[in-house]
Scaffold this motif. Structure first.
Motif, PDB file in Angstrom:
ATOM      1  N   PHE A 160       0.831  -1.217   0.000  1.00 43.12           N
ATOM      2  CA  PHE A 160       0.000   0.000   0.000  1.00 43.12           C
ATOM      3  C   PHE A 160       0.860   1.260   0.000  1.00 43.12           C
ATOM      4  O   PHE A 160       0.562   2.228  -0.690  1.00 43.12           O
ATOM      5  CB  PHE A 160      -0.943   0.008   1.217  1.00 43.12           C
ATOM      6  CG  PHE A 160      -2.188  -0.822   1.026  1.00 43.12           C
ATOM      7  CD1 PHE A 160      -2.296  -1.714  -0.028  1.00 43.12           C
ATOM      8  CD2 PHE A 160      -3.256  -0.731   1.896  1.00 43.12           C
ATOM      9  CE1 PHE A 160      -3.432  -2.481  -0.219  1.00 43.12           C
ATOM     10  CE2 PHE A 160      -4.404  -1.491   1.729  1.00 43.12           C
ATOM     11  CZ  PHE A 160      -4.491  -2.370   0.663  1.00 43.12           C
ATOM     12  N   GLN A 161       1.927   1.241   0.794  1.00 42.81           N
ATOM     13  CA  GLN A 161       2.773   2.437   0.853  1.00 42.81           C
ATOM     14  C   GLN A 161       3.463   2.658  -0.490  1.00 42.81           C
ATOM     15  O   GLN A 161       3.640   3.794  -0.930  1.00 42.81           O
ATOM     16  CB  GLN A 161       3.827   2.306   1.963  1.00 42.81           C
ATOM     17  CG  GLN A 161       3.271   2.092   3.356  1.00 42.81           C
ATOM     18  CD  GLN A 161       2.519   3.303   3.899  1.00 42.81           C
ATOM     19  OE1 GLN A 161       3.016   4.407   3.875  1.00 42.81           O
ATOM     20  NE2 GLN A 161       1.316   3.091   4.380  1.00 42.81           N
ATOM     21  N   THR A 162       3.858   1.559  -1.146  1.00 37.53           N
ATOM     22  CA  THR A 162       4.532   1.685  -2.444  1.00 37.53           C
ATOM     23  C   THR A 162       3.550   2.143  -3.517  1.00 37.53           C
ATOM     24  O   THR A 162       3.895   2.945  -4.385  1.00 37.53           O
ATOM     25  CB  THR A 162       5.158   0.330  -2.850  1.00 37.53           C
ATOM     26  OG1 THR A 162       5.954  -0.138  -1.760  1.00 37.53           O
ATOM     27  CG2 THR A 162       6.032   0.450  -4.076  1.00 37.53           C
ATOM     28  N   LEU A 163       2.329   1.646  -3.430  1.00 32.66           N
ATOM     29  CA  LEU A 163       1.305   2.015  -4.411  1.00 32.66           C
ATOM     30  C   LEU A 163       0.984   3.512  -4.342  1.00 32.66           C
ATOM     31  O   LEU A 163       0.682   4.146  -5.360  1.00 32.66           O
ATOM     32  CB  LEU A 163       0.050   1.176  -4.137  1.00 32.66           C
ATOM     33  CG  LEU A 163      -1.101   1.250  -5.130  1.00 32.66           C
ATOM     34  CD1 LEU A 163      -0.610   0.922  -6.526  1.00 32.66           C
ATOM     35  CD2 LEU A 163      -2.201   0.284  -4.739  1.00 32.66           C
ATOM     36  N   ALA A 164       1.083   4.072  -3.144  1.00 30.84           N
ATOM     37  CA  ALA A 164       0.759   5.496  -2.977  1.00 30.84           C
ATOM     38  C   ALA A 164       1.823   6.402  -3.611  1.00 30.84           C
ATOM     39  O   ALA A 164       1.516   7.528  -4.016  1.00 30.84           O
ATOM     40  CB  ALA A 164       0.618   5.825  -1.497  1.00 30.84           C
ATOM     41  N   VAL A 195      -4.299  12.467  -5.373  1.00 31.49           N
ATOM     42  CA  VAL A 195      -3.783  12.868  -4.053  1.00 31.49           C
ATOM     43  C   VAL A 195      -4.563  12.164  -2.941  1.00 31.49           C
ATOM     44  O   VAL A 195      -3.971  11.576  -2.023  1.00 31.49           O
ATOM     45  CB  VAL A 195      -3.918  14.400  -3.866  1.00 31.49           C
ATOM     46  CG1 VAL A 195      -3.676  14.782  -2.425  1.00 31.49           C
ATOM     47  CG2 VAL A 195      -2.947  15.119  -4.746  1.00 31.49           C
ATOM     48  N   LEU A 196      -5.879  12.199  -3.040  1.00 29.68           N
ATOM     49  CA  LEU A 196      -6.685  11.645  -1.946  1.00 29.68           C
ATOM     50  C   LEU A 196      -6.556  10.122  -1.871  1.00 29.68           C
ATOM     51  O   LEU A 196      -6.501   9.548  -0.776  1.00 29.68           O
ATOM     52  CB  LEU A 196      -8.148  12.062  -2.100  1.00 29.68           C
ATOM     53  CG  LEU A 196      -8.360  13.580  -1.953  1.00 29.68           C
ATOM     54  CD1 LEU A 196      -9.805  13.941  -2.181  1.00 29.68           C
ATOM     55  CD2 LEU A 196      -7.896  14.089  -0.597  1.00 29.68           C
ATOM     56  N   PHE A 197      -6.457   9.487  -3.036  1.00 25.03           N
ATOM     57  CA  PHE A 197      -6.265   8.038  -3.053  1.00 25.03           C
ATOM     58  C   PHE A 197      -4.912   7.692  -2.418  1.00 25.03           C
ATOM     59  O   PHE A 197      -4.806   6.767  -1.604  1.00 25.03           O
ATOM     60  CB  PHE A 197      -6.358   7.551  -4.503  1.00 25.03           C
ATOM     61  CG  PHE A 197      -6.290   6.053  -4.654  1.00 25.03           C
ATOM     62  CD1 PHE A 197      -6.815   5.198  -3.694  1.00 25.03           C
ATOM     63  CD2 PHE A 197      -5.723   5.484  -5.784  1.00 25.03           C
ATOM     64  CE1 PHE A 197      -6.753   3.818  -3.843  1.00 25.03           C
ATOM     65  CE2 PHE A 197      -5.651   4.111  -5.948  1.00 25.03           C
ATOM     66  CZ  PHE A 197      -6.165   3.279  -4.971  1.00 25.03           C
ATOM     67  N   GLY A 198      -3.891   8.477  -2.785  1.00 23.90           N
ATOM     68  CA  GLY A 198      -2.564   8.249  -2.203  1.00 23.90           C
ATOM     69  C   GLY A 198      -2.588   8.394  -0.692  1.00 23.90           C
ATOM     70  O   GLY A 198      -2.048   7.560   0.040  1.00 23.90           O
TER      71      GLY A 198
ATOM     72  N   LEU B 153       9.278  -4.280  -7.061  1.00 26.22           N
ATOM     73  CA  LEU B 153      10.395  -3.767  -7.867  1.00 26.22           C
ATOM     74  C   LEU B 153       9.952  -3.561  -9.318  1.00 26.22           C
ATOM     75  O   LEU B 153      10.316  -2.567  -9.958  1.00 26.22           O
ATOM     76  CB  LEU B 153      11.577  -4.742  -7.809  1.00 26.22           C
ATOM     77  CG  LEU B 153      12.352  -4.764  -6.492  1.00 26.22           C
ATOM     78  CD1 LEU B 153      13.304  -5.956  -6.448  1.00 26.22           C
ATOM     79  CD2 LEU B 153      13.142  -3.472  -6.309  1.00 26.22           C
ATOM     80  N   THR B 154       9.145  -4.495  -9.814  1.00 29.95           N
ATOM     81  CA  THR B 154       8.635  -4.376 -11.185  1.00 29.95           C
ATOM     82  C   THR B 154       7.722  -3.156 -11.292  1.00 29.95           C
ATOM     83  O   THR B 154       7.826  -2.367 -12.243  1.00 29.95           O
ATOM     84  CB  THR B 154       7.848  -5.656 -11.556  1.00 29.95           C
ATOM     85  OG1 THR B 154       8.707  -6.773 -11.356  1.00 29.95           O
ATOM     86  CG2 THR B 154       7.367  -5.631 -12.989  1.00 29.95           C
ATOM     87  N   PHE B 155       6.847  -3.007 -10.312  1.00 30.53           N
ATOM     88  CA  PHE B 155       5.944  -1.857 -10.278  1.00 30.53           C
ATOM     89  C   PHE B 155       6.750  -0.549 -10.290  1.00 30.53           C
ATOM     90  O   PHE B 155       6.467   0.366 -11.063  1.00 30.53           O
ATOM     91  CB  PHE B 155       5.079  -1.960  -9.012  1.00 30.53           C
ATOM     92  CG  PHE B 155       4.202  -0.770  -8.766  1.00 30.53           C
ATOM     93  CD1 PHE B 155       3.071  -0.550  -9.533  1.00 30.53           C
ATOM     94  CD2 PHE B 155       4.491   0.132  -7.749  1.00 30.53           C
ATOM     95  CE1 PHE B 155       2.253   0.551  -9.300  1.00 30.53           C
ATOM     96  CE2 PHE B 155       3.687   1.225  -7.520  1.00 30.53           C
ATOM     97  CZ  PHE B 155       2.562   1.439  -8.295  1.00 30.53           C
ATOM     98  N   LEU B 156       7.783  -0.503  -9.431  1.00 26.01           N
ATOM     99  CA  LEU B 156       8.597   0.717  -9.357  1.00 26.01           C
ATOM    100  C   LEU B 156       9.359   0.979 -10.650  1.00 26.01           C
ATOM    101  O   LEU B 156       9.557   2.133 -11.032  1.00 26.01           O
ATOM    102  CB  LEU B 156       9.585   0.621  -8.190  1.00 26.01           C
ATOM    103  CG  LEU B 156       9.030   1.002  -6.822  1.00 26.01           C
ATOM    104  CD1 LEU B 156      10.120   0.889  -5.774  1.00 26.01           C
ATOM    105  CD2 LEU B 156       8.467   2.420  -6.819  1.00 26.01           C
ATOM    106  N   SER B 157       9.782  -0.090 -11.344  1.00 27.31           N
ATOM    107  CA  SER B 157      10.463   0.097 -12.636  1.00 27.31           C
ATOM    108  C   SER B 157       9.564   0.866 -13.580  1.00 27.31           C
ATOM    109  O   SER B 157      10.011   1.795 -14.278  1.00 27.31           O
ATOM    110  CB  SER B 157      10.776  -1.256 -13.284  1.00 27.31           C
ATOM    111  OG  SER B 157      11.805  -1.881 -12.625  1.00 27.31           O
ATOM    112  N   GLY B 158       8.291   0.462 -13.605  1.00 28.25           N
ATOM    113  CA  GLY B 158       7.327   1.151 -14.463  1.00 28.25           C
ATOM    114  C   GLY B 158       7.172   2.605 -14.055  1.00 28.25           C
ATOM    115  O   GLY B 158       7.197   3.511 -14.896  1.00 28.25           O
ATOM    116  N   VAL B 159       7.046   2.840 -12.762  1.00 22.60           N
ATOM    117  CA  VAL B 159       6.859   4.214 -12.259  1.00 22.60           C
ATOM    118  C   VAL B 159       8.069   5.082 -12.598  1.00 22.60           C
ATOM    119  O   VAL B 159       7.932   6.220 -13.061  1.00 22.60           O
ATOM    120  CB  VAL B 159       6.637   4.180 -10.728  1.00 22.60           C
ATOM    121  CG1 VAL B 159       6.633   5.584 -10.160  1.00 22.60           C
ATOM    122  CG2 VAL B 159       5.343   3.472 -10.401  1.00 22.60           C
TER     123      VAL B 159
END
Lengths: 472, 200
Positions: A160-164, A195-198, B153-159
């Motif tokens: 979740f933290q990475t997705l934000a 922003v709000l989703f994050g 890591l794959t997700f971050l590569s894309g970002v």
């Protein structure tokens, strides 16, 4: 000399030095807590214009430190928040000398506090998203130390933290094209949603809250309470940064009412779910979610003065977390993993009255009962909510009722008689634990009796947000 | 932005590598796929960045792969590849989910490009969203810490690829490098501590 050097670079260096003392827990804990206390006191007494009048000249301390073309900036108005974060670090490092949650607690807790301060001071502040990701990574050894299986809650927290992270970064990029466009612009709606989703992912807002009870059930209560106390306080202020900086965001017609609704839904959901828990750790997780709901509600009430109460909630809330965290840590020490299950707490009132008192007083304080420090501020929030929309108060009431049922269940379990006479014998608590718990009780009681002690000073946290809180 | 046809080669290669990581559960294959993925991302990065800057991401990526792989070797977790072409039901499901996601993205990326990211080329956008979605699928479908880390890591590569095509910031590059290395260390930490718990 600059303020970022004093409150970011030097503490980071000190945290790295603590690596060498990590195997001496008492020394490491004392060093980290004394150092954090010094930084907190220094932040409180430092001149807000960052200058000292010497006999022959005026000494000005710079507020900015440039790194790779970007900057870290701690202005005088931000120092109260810095003091709060180092105050939290002080208290939890002091407690770590009693309950060693991890070999790395002192190093990482100081490092995490430094990163939270960097989060609140980096320019452009959207880069803070990467700092928050680094904080999540540093939290992992505290939430899931060696000798403990990696639980799904920890992984979910990390995901979740990475997705934000990209959500907030992309907002920054989108914002460069917005300027002063009207709030109906689709780009604005898109940015606001990102922003709000994050934020919802970061702070564990409903419905992205599942990781909090999951980790609170399995992780060490002292480490968990530190991480979530810092996260909740810092992220609330970070959200204020967004709202203050971007007129398009705060002028969105549904924003503040949306925040109020999310807040009360979180209060209701967390309170009601806490009523059916059978594990103290998990119930603590719901207590934290309950408080996140109050933070969002207070921010949603910004137009009617809710932010003052948000700022005044910080210190009493942190003390309540510390009291519950201490009590739960005492329960888990040297015991089996089921030590926090409700059924293991039968007869606890006779065996460990101080631990019982810690859990109940912390819960009652967070509930907002009279004579406890959160009461006056929560009472004002209830009043503001009722004035704006009485329907919202029903949700708050439902959540509070749930929490009250949980407290009643706990009291019943604590007061049950244990059939085994040997297991019913009182446990002798550590002297340090007794002193720390007593000091916290005393501080909470004093703050509950007089709202003018310490707490109003923390209204200064709001001073950087001139657009949200007009200065008199 | 104009895009050359050859840019689809590294984009597809990156997606194939991410798809392999999503589908297969053979650690040596996963490490190799991660290496190829970072190489493909590097080639795409070279189209929007000077090679001297893009190479930093390649080095960091390979260092991340090496860290994870070494932790597996140290703990004796790298198993022999047996029945490589046999697919379990879970693997077939993940493969189908990955293919569906990529097909969906291939259809919608051109309109997304014209609406939101007109300055980013189509092959880069395809790689960006493909990596992000496949990484997220991996991080959400699997509860094994090692694979969750590979997914992130794959997700971050894309970002990172997307952000590189939009803006240049050296500080952000440094912070991203720190995040990648941090994730690798967390992954190694998970591998080591879970292996310790399995020991009698």
């Amino acid at each position: 000399m600059s303020t970022p050097l004093i409150w970011i670079v030097i503490p980071l260096g000190f945290a790295l030095l603590l690596v060498f003392t990590r195997k001496k827990p008492i020394l490491s804990g004392i060093l980290a807590s004394v150092f954090s206390l010094l930084l907190a006191v220094l932040a409180l007494i430092f001149p807000r214009d960052l200058s000292f009048l010497l006999p022959d000249r005026r000494l000005e301390i710079a507020s900015t430190l440039v790194i790779f073309g970007r900057s870290l900036q701690i202005t005088g108005s931000q120092l109260t928040m810095v003091a709060l974060l180092y105050g939290i670090t002080f208290l939890w490092n002091l407690g770590s000398t009693l309950f060693r949650p991890s070999l790395w607690f002192n190093v990482l807790s100081l490092g995490i506090s430094v990163l939270w301060i960097a989060t609140l001071s980096v320019n452009p502040f959207l880069y803070a998203a990467v700092f928050i990701e680094l904080i999540a990574l540093l939290s992992i050894p505290l939430l899931s130390p060696r000798g403990v299986r990696t639980e799904r809650g920890v992984l979910r927290y990390l995901v979740f933290q990475t997705l934000a992270l990209p959500l907030i970064l992309l907002t920054g990029w989108m914002l460069s094209g917005i300027g002063s466009a009207p709030s109906a612009n689709p780009l604005i709606v898109r940015s606001a949603m990102l922003v709000l989703f994050g934020f919802a992912l970061w702070i564990g807002a409903f419905p992205f809250h599942s990781w909090i009870p999951m980790i609170s059930e399995k992780s060490h209560p002292w480490a968990l309470s530190f991480l979530l106390a810092a996260l909740q306080s810092a992220l609330s202020v970070f959200l204020l940064h967004f709202l203050d900086q971007y007129a398009w965001l705060r002028n969105l017609p549904v924003l503040f009412s949306g925040l109020r609704w999310i807040g009360v839904i979180m209060i209701a959901v967390a309170g009601l779910l806490s009523a059916v828990q059978n594990n103290l750790g998990k119930a603590f997780g719901y207590l934290i979610l309950f408080e996140t709901g109050y933070s969002l509600l207070a921010i949603g009430l910004a137009r009617t003065g809710g932010l003052n109460y948000l700022a005044m909630l910080f210190v009493p809330r942190v003390l309540s977390y510390a009291v519950v965290g201490l009590a739960l840590s005492a329960l888990t020490q040297h015991q089996h993993p089921e030590a926090l299950d409700y059924k293991a707490q039968e007869g606890l009132f006779k065996r460990r009255p101080l631990v019982t008192g810690g859990i109940l007083i912390g819960t009652f304080s967070l509930l907002g009962l009279p004579l406890l420090p959160l009461f006056p501020h929560k009472q004002m929030l209830w009043l503001l909510t009722a004035r704006l929309d009485p329907h919202l108060l029903g949700w708050v009431l439902a959540g509070s009722l749930g929490l009250l049922i949980n407290a009643a269940r706990l009291m019943r379990v604590f007061s049950l008689e244990k059939p085994d006479a040997v297991e019913s014998l009182p446990v002798r608590e550590k002297t340090g634990f007794v002193i720390l718990m007593a000091a916290l009780f005393l501080l909470m009681l004093t703050m509950g009796l007089s709202t003018q002690i310490l707490v109003p000073r923390f209204l200064e946290i709001l001073s950087p947000f001139s657009q949200l809180v007009p200065m008199p | 932005m104009n895009s050359a046809a050859w840019m689809y080669i590294p984009a597809v290669l990156a997606l194939l590598a991410a798809g392999t990581n999503l589908t297969r559960r053979v650690w040596i294959v996963n490490a190799a796929a991660l290496t190829v993925q970072y190489l493909a991302v590097f080639v795409l990065l070279c189209t929007v960045r000077p090679a001297s800057l893009a190479v930093v991401k390649l080095l960091v990526g390979w260092m991340v792969t090496l860290t994870l792989f070494l932790s597996l070797i140290t703990e004796g977790e790298v198993r022999k590849v047996t029945g490589f072409f046999k697919f379990s039901a879970g693997e077939v499901f993940r493969l189908a989910a990955g293919l569906f996601a990529v097909a969906f993205l291939a259809v919608f990326t051109p309109s997304l490009q014209s609406l939101v990211f007109p300055q980013t080329s189509l092959p880069i956008l395809l790689a960006v969203f493909g990596l992000a979605v496949l990484g997220l699928l991996q991080a959400s479908m699997i509860s094994e810490p090692f694979y969750v880390i590979i997914g992130l890591l794959t997700f971050l590569s894309g970002v990172e690829l997307l952000y590189a095509s939009l803006e240049l910031s050296i500080l952000l590059e440094a912070l991203f490098a720190g995040v990648n290395l941090g994730l690798a260390l967390v992954g190694a930490f998970f591998v080591i501590k879970d292996a310790e718990l399995r020991e009698p």
